[in-house]
Design a protein around this motif. Structure first.
Motif, PDB file in Angstrom:
ATOM      1  N   TRP A 272      -0.515 -10.373  -2.682  1.00  0.00           N
ATOM      2  CA  TRP A 272      -1.356  -9.821  -3.479  1.00  0.00           C
ATOM      3  C   TRP A 272      -0.938  -8.236  -3.712  1.00  0.00           C
ATOM      4  CZ3 TRP A 272      -6.217  -6.805  -2.519  1.00  0.00           C
ATOM      5  CH2 TRP A 272      -7.036  -6.870  -3.680  1.00  0.00           C
ATOM      6  N   MET A 273      -1.159  -7.901  -5.078  1.00  0.00           N
ATOM      7  CA  MET A 273      -0.506  -6.535  -5.352  1.00  0.00           C
ATOM      8  C   MET A 273       0.845  -6.273  -4.836  1.00  0.00           C
ATOM      9  SD  MET A 273      -4.445  -4.719  -5.395  1.00  0.00           S
ATOM     10  CE  MET A 273      -3.940  -3.345  -6.210  1.00  0.00           C
ATOM     11  N   GLY A 274       1.701  -7.146  -5.009  1.00  0.00           N
ATOM     12  CA  GLY A 274       2.769  -6.703  -4.503  1.00  0.00           C
ATOM     13  C   GLY A 274       3.250  -6.781  -2.972  1.00  0.00           C
ATOM     14  N   ARG A 275       2.139  -7.236  -2.302  1.00  0.00           N
ATOM     15  CA  ARG A 275       2.291  -7.116  -0.752  1.00  0.00           C
ATOM     16  C   ARG A 275       1.569  -8.488  -0.085  1.00  0.00           C
ATOM     17  NH1 ARG A 275       1.605  -1.832   2.043  1.00  0.00           N
ATOM     18  NH2 ARG A 275       2.289  -0.380   0.364  1.00  0.00           N
ATOM     19  N   ASP A 276       2.382  -8.814   1.082  1.00  0.00           N
ATOM     20  CA  ASP A 276       1.766 -10.051   1.697  1.00  0.00           C
ATOM     21  C   ASP A 276       0.881  -9.613   2.676  1.00  0.00           C
ATOM     22  OD1 ASP A 276       3.869 -11.667   0.553  1.00  0.00           O
ATOM     23  OD2 ASP A 276       5.338 -11.267   2.409  1.00  0.00           O
TER      24      ASP A 276
ATOM     25  N   GLY B 257      -4.944  -6.426   6.217  1.00  0.00           N
ATOM     26  CA  GLY B 257      -3.930  -5.306   6.564  1.00  0.00           C
ATOM     27  C   GLY B 257      -2.846  -5.490   5.439  1.00  0.00           C
ATOM     28  N   ASN B 258      -1.966  -4.656   5.352  1.00  0.00           N
ATOM     29  CA  ASN B 258      -0.865  -4.680   4.302  1.00  0.00           C
ATOM     30  C   ASN B 258      -1.343  -4.609   3.017  1.00  0.00           C
ATOM     31  OD1 ASN B 258       1.864  -4.182   3.964  1.00  0.00           O
ATOM     32  ND2 ASN B 258       2.145  -6.420   3.707  1.00  0.00           N
ATOM     33  N   LEU B 259      -2.615  -3.824   2.809  1.00  0.00           N
ATOM     34  CA  LEU B 259      -2.895  -3.640   1.443  1.00  0.00           C
ATOM     35  C   LEU B 259      -2.153  -2.522   0.657  1.00  0.00           C
ATOM     36  CD1 LEU B 259      -6.611  -3.680   2.107  1.00  0.00           C
ATOM     37  CD2 LEU B 259      -5.077  -5.499   1.066  1.00  0.00           C
ATOM     38  N   SER B 260      -2.284  -2.612  -0.692  1.00  0.00           N
ATOM     39  CA  SER B 260      -1.607  -1.660  -1.511  1.00  0.00           C
ATOM     40  C   SER B 260      -2.674  -0.366  -1.521  1.00  0.00           C
ATOM     41  CB  SER B 260      -1.850  -1.970  -3.018  1.00  0.00           C
ATOM     42  OG  SER B 260      -1.646  -0.969  -3.795  1.00  0.00           O
ATOM     43  N   TYR B 261      -2.189   1.048  -1.598  1.00  0.00           N
ATOM     44  CA  TYR B 261      -2.718   1.832  -1.395  1.00  0.00           C
ATOM     45  C   TYR B 261      -3.839   2.245  -2.448  1.00  0.00           C
ATOM     46  CZ  TYR B 261      -0.432   3.007   2.846  1.00  0.00           C
ATOM     47  OH  TYR B 261       0.307   3.070   4.098  1.00  0.00           O
ATOM     48  N   GLU B 262      -3.590   1.457  -3.548  1.00  0.00           N
ATOM     49  CA  GLU B 262      -4.254   1.491  -5.034  1.00  0.00           C
ATOM     50  C   GLU B 262      -5.482   0.459  -4.889  1.00  0.00           C
ATOM     51  OE1 GLU B 262      -3.111   3.935  -6.774  1.00  0.00           O
ATOM     52  OE2 GLU B 262      -1.625   4.133  -5.508  1.00  0.00           O
TER      53      GLU B 262
ATOM     54  N   ARG C  78      -6.834   9.774   1.763  1.00  0.00           N
ATOM     55  CA  ARG C  78      -5.976   8.550   1.160  1.00  0.00           C
ATOM     56  C   ARG C  78      -6.256   7.345   1.972  1.00  0.00           C
ATOM     57  NH1 ARG C  78       0.632   8.030   1.574  1.00  0.00           N
ATOM     58  NH2 ARG C  78       0.941   5.950   0.521  1.00  0.00           N
ATOM     59  N   LEU C  79      -6.390   6.336   1.245  1.00  0.00           N
ATOM     60  CA  LEU C  79      -6.693   4.864   2.130  1.00  0.00           C
ATOM     61  C   LEU C  79      -5.506   4.820   2.812  1.00  0.00           C
ATOM     62  CD1 LEU C  79      -7.340   2.803  -1.264  1.00  0.00           C
ATOM     63  CD2 LEU C  79      -9.259   3.774   0.413  1.00  0.00           C
ATOM     64  N   ARG C  80      -5.967   3.871   4.022  1.00  0.00           N
ATOM     65  CA  ARG C  80      -4.916   3.791   5.085  1.00  0.00           C
ATOM     66  C   ARG C  80      -4.281   2.320   5.078  1.00  0.00           C
ATOM     67  NH1 ARG C  80      -8.081   5.111  10.449  1.00  0.00           N
ATOM     68  NH2 ARG C  80      -6.075   4.766  11.220  1.00  0.00           N
ATOM     69  N   GLY C  81      -4.654   1.475   4.150  1.00  0.00           N
ATOM     70  CA  GLY C  81      -3.791   0.393   3.729  1.00  0.00           C
ATOM     71  C   GLY C  81      -4.432  -0.905   4.557  1.00  0.00           C
ATOM     72  N   PHE C  82      -5.710  -0.767   4.945  1.00  0.00           N
ATOM     73  CA  PHE C  82      -6.375  -1.974   5.471  1.00  0.00           C
ATOM     74  C   PHE C  82      -7.767  -1.955   5.306  1.00  0.00           C
ATOM     75  CE2 PHE C  82      -6.419   1.307   8.993  1.00  0.00           C
ATOM     76  CZ  PHE C  82      -7.788   1.188   9.583  1.00  0.00           C
ATOM     77  N   ALA C  83      -8.478  -2.781   5.272  1.00  0.00           N
ATOM     78  CA  ALA C  83      -9.712  -3.067   5.066  1.00  0.00           C
ATOM     79  C   ALA C  83     -10.707  -3.946   6.215  1.00  0.00           C
ATOM     80  CB  ALA C  83     -10.078  -3.482   3.624  1.00  0.00           C
ATOM     81  N   PHE C  84     -11.909  -3.956   5.979  1.00  0.00           N
ATOM     82  CA  PHE C  84     -12.573  -4.758   6.782  1.00  0.00           C
ATOM     83  C   PHE C  84     -13.845  -5.528   5.766  1.00  0.00           C
ATOM     84  CE2 PHE C  84     -11.350  -1.638  10.013  1.00  0.00           C
ATOM     85  CZ  PHE C  84     -10.896  -2.571  10.979  1.00  0.00           C
TER      86      PHE C  84
END
Length: 100
Positions: free
Chosen positions: A67-71, A6-11, A40-46
């Motif tokens: 990572w990529m400006g986010r924790d 979670g808390n991923l960059s949308y890029e 649009r990406l939702r800001g998380f992944a599996f």
């Protein structure tokens, strides 16, 4: 089992995530959910790794890492709850304003 990230960059891309998690073992699959309406990406992944030991190593190393400006928030994914049929519920009973 899979890993929630979670808390991923949308890029972020699947290739980006694969490169990061490959440092801890073999990456079997990556899912980047998107919003149904906007795409649009939702800001998380599996992320699914090859073994449970690889998953544990990735979680321990990456949870809280910048990572990529986010924790990042990285932990074992919880099984999806069965929400039953439908999906929207009856909005008239949710205290929405009514139009007359």
């Amino acid at each position: 089992m899979s890993i929630y990230v979670g808390n991923l960059s949308y890029e972020v891309t699947q290739e980006d995530l694969s490169a990061v998690f490959a440092e801890y073992g073999s990456v079997k699959r990556i899912q980047l959910p998107t919003d149904r309406e906007t795409g649009r990406l939702r800001g998380f992944a599996f992320v699914e790794m090859g073994t449970e030991a690889e998953e544990t190593a990735a979680i321990e190393a990456l949870d809280g890492a910048e990572w990529m400006g986010r924790d990042m928030k990285v932990n074992k994914a919880k099984p999806r709850e069965d929400r039953g049929p439908g999906g929207g519920g009856n909005r008239r009973n949710n205290n929405f304003s009514r139009r007359y």
